[in-house]
Scaffold this motif. Structure first.
Motif, short mmCIF file in Angstrom:
data_model
loop_
_atom_site.label_atom_id
_atom_site.label_comp_id
_atom_site.label_asym_id
_atom_site.label_seq_id
_atom_site.Cartn_x
_atom_site.Cartn_y
_atom_site.Cartn_z
N THR A 79 95.89 15.28 62.68
CA THR A 79 94.44 15.10 62.63
C THR A 79 94.10 13.86 61.82
O THR A 79 94.93 13.32 61.08
N GLN A 80 92.85 13.48 61.91
CA GLN A 80 92.34 12.35 61.13
C GLN A 80 92.57 12.60 59.64
O GLN A 80 93.08 11.73 58.93
N ASP A 81 92.19 13.78 59.15
CA ASP A 81 92.34 14.07 57.72
C ASP A 81 93.80 14.07 57.29
O ASP A 81 94.14 13.59 56.20
N GLU A 82 94.68 14.60 58.14
CA GLU A 82 96.11 14.59 57.81
C GLU A 82 96.64 13.17 57.75
O GLU A 82 97.44 12.82 56.87
N ILE A 84 94.86 10.46 57.07
CA ILE A 84 94.28 9.85 55.86
C ILE A 84 95.12 10.21 54.64
O ILE A 84 95.44 9.35 53.81
N GLU A 85 95.51 11.47 54.52
CA GLU A 85 96.33 11.89 53.38
C GLU A 85 97.70 11.21 53.41
O GLU A 85 98.21 10.80 52.37
N GLU A 94 90.84 4.21 49.76
CA GLU A 94 89.59 4.42 50.50
C GLU A 94 88.59 3.32 50.16
O GLU A 94 88.41 2.97 49.00
N ASP A 97 83.60 5.96 53.44
CA ASP A 97 83.73 7.16 54.27
C ASP A 97 82.54 7.25 55.23
O ASP A 97 81.41 7.45 54.80
N ARG A 99 82.81 9.38 57.96
CA ARG A 99 83.01 10.61 58.72
C ARG A 99 81.69 11.37 58.74
O ARG A 99 81.00 11.46 57.74
N LEU A 109 87.01 6.70 58.63
CA LEU A 109 87.18 6.36 57.22
C LEU A 109 87.75 4.95 57.17
O LEU A 109 88.73 4.65 57.85
N ARG A 123 89.32 9.67 64.63
CA ARG A 123 89.81 10.99 64.99
C ARG A 123 90.91 10.85 66.03
O ARG A 123 90.94 9.89 66.80
#
Length: 136
Positions: A79-82, A84-85, A94, A97, A99, A109, A123
């Motif tokens: 995913t996008q968040d995964e 990013i991490e 960063e 943001d 999102r 992001l 995404r």
């Protein structure tokens, strides 16, 4: 008659280090008969199939303003968040943001690589497909 983009070039302070960082981000590889090594002033990486190349070129001046050209990254297996991490864990920072900018599940992001070059994380295709299939 038209032209095609041969490769994307990025000015930087350390071509080897930045090419290694982006190689990790993109899953690109060195060119078989021209591997990148510490101290090289120009380092090229490419997709495993050779369809796209990125050239890192050392220049004396540092980055001073926002990029006029940047990469938009779409995660392929998370995913996008995964993503990013993952990028944070290898040194991305960063910048802004965006999102949710156009409602829930939208946006991107903006991040920066270790030399401050901005790029965006979008995404994933799976997230886009899920959003399109969701009832309105």
């Amino acid at each position: 008659m038209t032209s095609r983009i041969s490769h994307t070039s990025i000015d930087c302070a350390n071509a080897y280090e930045l090419s290694e960082w982006w190689r990790q981000v993109l899953g690109y590889v060195d060119i078989a008969d021209d591997p990148n090594e510490p101290g090289h002033e120009e380092c090229m990486i490419q997709t495993p199939d050779g369809s796209h190349m990125v050239l890192f070129i050392e220049v004396p001046e540092g980055k001073t303003v926002k990029n006029r050209l940047h990469f938009d990254l779409r995660p392929t297996d998370r995913t996008q968040d995964e993503e990013i991490e993952r990028l944070r864990s290898i040194g991305a920072t960063e910048v802004a943001d965006h999102r949710g900018k156009y409602g829930p599940g939208t946006g991107w992001l903006t991040m920066a690589d270790p030399e401050g070059n901005e790029f965006c994380v979008l995404r994933s295709d799976a997230q886009l497909a899920a959003a399109a299939a969701a009832p309105a």
